[in-house]
Motif scaffolding. Structure first.
Motif, short mmCIF file in Angstrom:
data_model
loop_
_atom_site.label_atom_id
_atom_site.label_comp_id
_atom_site.label_asym_id
_atom_site.label_seq_id
_atom_site.Cartn_x
_atom_site.Cartn_y
_atom_site.Cartn_z
N ASP A 26 0.83 -1.20 0.00
CA ASP A 26 0.00 0.00 0.00
C ASP A 26 0.86 1.25 0.00
OD1 ASP A 26 -2.19 -1.70 0.16
OD2 ASP A 26 -2.22 -1.64 2.35
N LYS A 27 1.98 1.22 0.72
CA LYS A 27 2.86 2.37 0.80
C LYS A 27 3.46 2.70 -0.56
CE LYS A 27 6.93 4.10 3.26
NZ LYS A 27 7.96 3.80 4.30
N SER A 28 3.94 1.68 -1.26
CA SER A 28 4.52 1.91 -2.58
C SER A 28 3.48 2.43 -3.55
CB SER A 28 5.14 0.62 -3.12
OG SER A 28 6.18 0.16 -2.27
N LEU A 29 2.27 1.90 -3.46
CA LEU A 29 1.20 2.36 -4.35
C LEU A 29 0.86 3.82 -4.08
CD1 LEU A 29 -1.03 1.93 -6.43
CD2 LEU A 29 -2.44 0.92 -4.64
N ALA A 30 0.73 4.20 -2.80
CA ALA A 30 0.35 5.57 -2.45
C ALA A 30 1.44 6.56 -2.84
CB ALA A 30 0.07 5.67 -0.95
N GLU A 31 2.70 6.17 -2.67
CA GLU A 31 3.79 7.08 -2.99
C GLU A 31 4.03 7.21 -4.48
OE1 GLU A 31 7.10 5.51 -0.85
OE2 GLU A 31 6.49 6.37 1.08
N CYS A 80 1.59 6.88 -7.00
CA CYS A 80 0.43 7.22 -7.84
C CYS A 80 0.07 8.70 -7.81
CB CYS A 80 -0.78 6.40 -7.42
SG CYS A 80 -1.42 6.80 -5.78
N GLY A 81 0.73 9.50 -6.99
CA GLY A 81 0.43 10.92 -6.93
C GLY A 81 -0.62 11.31 -5.92
N PHE A 82 -1.08 10.36 -5.10
CA PHE A 82 -2.12 10.66 -4.11
C PHE A 82 -1.63 11.65 -3.07
CE2 PHE A 82 -3.59 9.55 0.21
CZ PHE A 82 -4.89 10.00 0.11
N LEU A 83 -0.39 11.45 -2.58
CA LEU A 83 0.13 12.29 -1.50
C LEU A 83 0.26 13.75 -1.91
CD1 LEU A 83 2.90 9.88 -0.14
CD2 LEU A 83 0.58 10.23 0.76
N CYS A 84 0.43 13.99 -3.19
CA CYS A 84 0.57 15.38 -3.67
C CYS A 84 -0.73 16.16 -3.53
CB CYS A 84 1.02 15.38 -5.12
SG CYS A 84 2.64 14.61 -5.39
N LYS A 85 -1.84 15.47 -3.35
CA LYS A 85 -3.13 16.15 -3.21
C LYS A 85 -3.35 16.71 -1.81
CE LYS A 85 -4.61 14.85 -7.37
NZ LYS A 85 -4.95 15.79 -8.44
N LEU A 86 -2.61 16.21 -0.81
CA LEU A 86 -2.85 16.56 0.58
C LEU A 86 -2.27 17.93 0.92
CD1 LEU A 86 -2.06 13.11 2.24
CD2 LEU A 86 -4.29 14.02 1.54
N LEU A 87 -2.98 18.62 1.81
CA LEU A 87 -2.53 19.90 2.34
C LEU A 87 -2.19 19.75 3.82
CD1 LEU A 87 -5.17 22.31 0.73
CD2 LEU A 87 -2.84 21.86 -0.06
N PRO A 88 -1.34 20.58 4.36
CA PRO A 88 -1.04 20.51 5.80
C PRO A 88 -2.31 20.63 6.63
CG PRO A 88 0.54 21.94 4.69
CD PRO A 88 -0.52 21.61 3.68
#
Length: 490
Positions: A374-379, A381-389
Motif C-alpha cells: 500500500d505504501k509503494s502504491l500511495a507514494e 500514484c500521486g495521491f500524497l501530492c493532493k494533501l494539504l497541511p
C-alpha cells in the motif's frame, strides 16, 4: 385451366394460392427450340397449353435478355430417364393422364364443389372460392403474350387472407388501406421499442439505467453533449455518435462480449473493439477531469456530513485499496518487472481509491500488480501530492501509509481503531463508507469485477502510463459520480 409443368418428373401444378409462376413456350423459333432441348423429352412437341414452372430458372423467373442465364431454363434437379428405362409412348400416356386430371379439376371448380384431383400424391385441402377460379381461367385465356407471366395468383390472393371478402361484396380499399397503415404503425412502434436508439431510451429511465448505469436520459444526453465535439474525427459510417457511446457504456455496464455487441449493433467485432478503445480514450481525457477531481478545502468542510463534522472536521478523503483480477500476467514497467516472479502467484491489478466524505470519488490511481504494498502504491500514484497541511486521511484499516502522509504534514487515522470506544455509530459509518462506494461502482459497471481481458491491460499510448483498463476504472468512477452518491449532501 389448371396447368402442370411439362418437365419430366416435375409435379408442380398451378393451384389457387401457389407462389409459382408458369410460362408459355416462346414463339421465337430459335428460343423455342432451345427450351424444347432443355426440357429433354424425346419426340415431344409443346402445344398451346404447355407450361414450364419458375423453379427451372436460376432467378425464379424467365428473362428476355439473351445474355441472361435465365433466357433458357437450366435448373433440372431430376435426372432424365436413361434410354434403357424409357418405354414407347410413356410421355404420351403421361400427357393423357395430366389432361384428364386438368379437365376434372376445371369441371369441379366451375361447379363450385370438391377439391383438386391430385395424381400420385396427397395434398392438404384448401377450399377456395369458385369466383377466384373463374377469374383465373378468364385472365389466362385473355393473355396473348407468350412470354408474359400468368397473373392469376394475384387475383386469387386478393380474395384470401386477413382482408378476405365474400364473392358478391364490393372490396372497400379505403378500409383495407387504413387497416394496413395502422398495422404498419404498430409494427414500427414495436421495432422502435426493441431497438437501441435515442427514441427508445428517451422516455424510459429504467432502460437507460439498465444499459448505461446512468440514472436517466437527461444525464446520458449531458454526457453525449460533452463528448460529441471530441468525436468528430472518428470515422465510423456504421454507428452514429450516440450508438458509439451506448455501445461503450453497455460494454462497461454489462461486460458483454465483443461478438454479442457486434450482433446487437449489426457491425463487425473489429468495429466494436476499435469503438470501445476510442470512446474510452475520449471519456478519459474529457469526462474524467470533469467528474473526478479533488475539491477545495472550503467545499469539503461546507458539505461535510454530520457523522464526521464533530469528530473529524478536517477530513479531506477516505481511502481504501481494491483489486481486479486479470486473465494473464502483464508487464507494467521496470519496477514491476523486477517483482514479476512474486506477482505470478497473484494475477490482479491493485488500485487506490479516494472518496470524499460526501460519497463521490475524488481520486483513483493507475493499476499496479497486486503484490505491491500500500505504501509503494500511495507514494507512486500521486495521491500524497493532493494533501494539504492539516488534512485528515481516514481509512477503515491499516494501509501502512502513516509515515508517508505525515511527511506531507497531514494525519492518517484508522477509523475502526480510534472510534469504536468513543462513537460506535460514527466508526461504523466511516468503516462502510468507502466499501459502499467501491461496491456501487463495481455493481454499476460489471466490467470492473474482472477478470480483465489481456488486450485491455496493454499500454495503448506510449506517452501515457495508463493502460486501457486503467482508463476504464477512472471512467467508471466518473460515471458513478454522475449518479446518486453513497452519502447524499445534507
Amino acid at each position: 385451366m389448371v396447368h402442370t409443368c411439362v418437365v419430366a418428373g416435375c409435379r408442380n401444378r398451378r393451384t389457387p394460392g401457389t407462389t409459382l409462376s408458369f410460362y408459355r413456350f416462346p414463339r421465337d423459333p430459335e428460343r423455342k427450340q432451345r427450351w424444347i432441348a432443355a426440357v429433354n423429352r424425346e419426340g415431344w412437341v409443346p402445344n398451346d397449353g404447355s407450361r414450364l414452372c419458375s423453379t427451372h430458372f436460376i432467378s425464379g423467373k424467365q428473362v428476355k435478355n439473351p445474355r441472361s442465364p435465365d433466357y433458357v431454363p437450366s435448373v433440372f434437379t431430376i435426372a432424365p430417364l436413361s434410354p434403357e428405362m424409357k418405354e414407347p409412348g410413356a410421355f404420351e400416356i403421361l400427357d393423357k393422364q395430366e389432361a384428364r386430371v386438368e379437365a376434372a379439376n376445371a369441371l369441379l371448380f366451375l361447379q363450385g364443389q370438391g377439391t383438386p384431383v391430385v395424381a400420385e400424391q396427397s395434398q392438404e385441402e384448401h377450399p377456395e372460392e369458385p369466383q377466384a377460379i373463374v377469374d383465373e381461367s378468364t385472365s389466362s385465356s385473355i393473355s396473348s403474350d407468350e412470354e408474359e407471366e400468368d397473373d392469376d395468383k394475384s387475383v386469387s390472393d386478393s380474395k384470401k387472407g386477413k382482408y378476405a371478402q365474400s364473392p358478391d361484396a364490393p372490396v372497400n380499399y379505403d378500409d383495407m388501406l387504413k387497416a394496413l397503415k395502422k398495422e404498419n404503425q404498430s409494427l414500427r412502434e414495436s421495432v422502435e421499442k426493441m431497438s437501441l436508439s435515442e427514441n427508445s431510451l428517451r422516455n424510459d429511465a429504467e432502460k437507460v439505467k439498465f444499459y448505461t448505469g446512468l440514472p436517466n436520459y437527461f444525464v446520458l444526453e449531458t454526457v453525449m453533449w460533452l463528448l460529441a465535439p471530441h468525436m468528430d474525427g472518428m470515422k465510423n459510417v456504421k454507428l452514429s455518435k450516440f450508438q458509439q457511446l451506448l455501445l461503450t457504456l453497455m460494454r462497461l455496464r454489462l461486460d458483454l462480449r465483443n461478438q454479442d455487441l457486434a450482433y446487437r449493433f449489426g457491425v463487425k467485432v473489429g468495429t466494436v473493439i476499435r469503438t470501445v478503445h476510442r470512446m474510452v480514450n475520449i471519456m478519459s481525457s474529457t469526462l474524467v477531469p470533469t467528474a473526478v477531481f479533488w475539491p477545495s478545502r472550503a467545499e469539503l468542510r461546507k458539505n461535510l456530513p454530520a457523522a464526521l463534522r464533530t469528530s473529524y472536521p478536517d477530513c479531506a478523503v477516505i481511502i481504501d485499496c481494491f483489486t481486479v483480477p486479470f486473465e494473464e500476467l502483464v508487464s507494467r514497467g521496470n519496477q514491476q518487472q523486477q517483482q514479476q516472479e512474486v506477482a505470478t502467484s497473484y494475477n490482479a491489478l491493485k488500485y487506490l481509491i479516494g472518496v470524499a466524505p460526501q460519497g463521490v470519488v475524488t481520486f483513483v490511481s493507475r493499476g499496479v500488480l497486486g503484490n505491491v504494498s500500500d505504501k509503494s502504491l500511495a507514494e507512486g500514484c500521486g495521491f500524497l501530492c493532493k494533501l494539504l497541511p492539516g488534512d485528515v486521511v481516514l481509512a477503515n484499516r491499516d494501509l501502512d501509509i502513516g509515515e508517508s502522509v505525515a511527511a506531507r504534514q497531514a494525519q492518517f487515522k484508522i477509523a475502526r481503531g480510534s472510534l469504536l470506544d468513543e462513537a460506535p455509530s460514527e466508526a461504523l459509518s466511516v468503516q462502510k463508507h468507502v466499501e459502499r462506494v467501491i461496491s456501487m461502482v463495481k455493481q454499476r459497471y460489471a466490467m470492473l469485477a474482472g477478470p480483465v481481458e489481456s488486450p485491455f491491460t496493454a499500454f495503448c499510448e506510449r506517452t501515457s502510463n495508463l493502460s486501457t483498463f486503467d482508463k476504464i476504472v477512472q471512467v467508471a468512477c466518473a460515471l458513478n459520480n454522475l449518479c446518486i452518491s453513497a452519502a447524499p449532501l445534507e
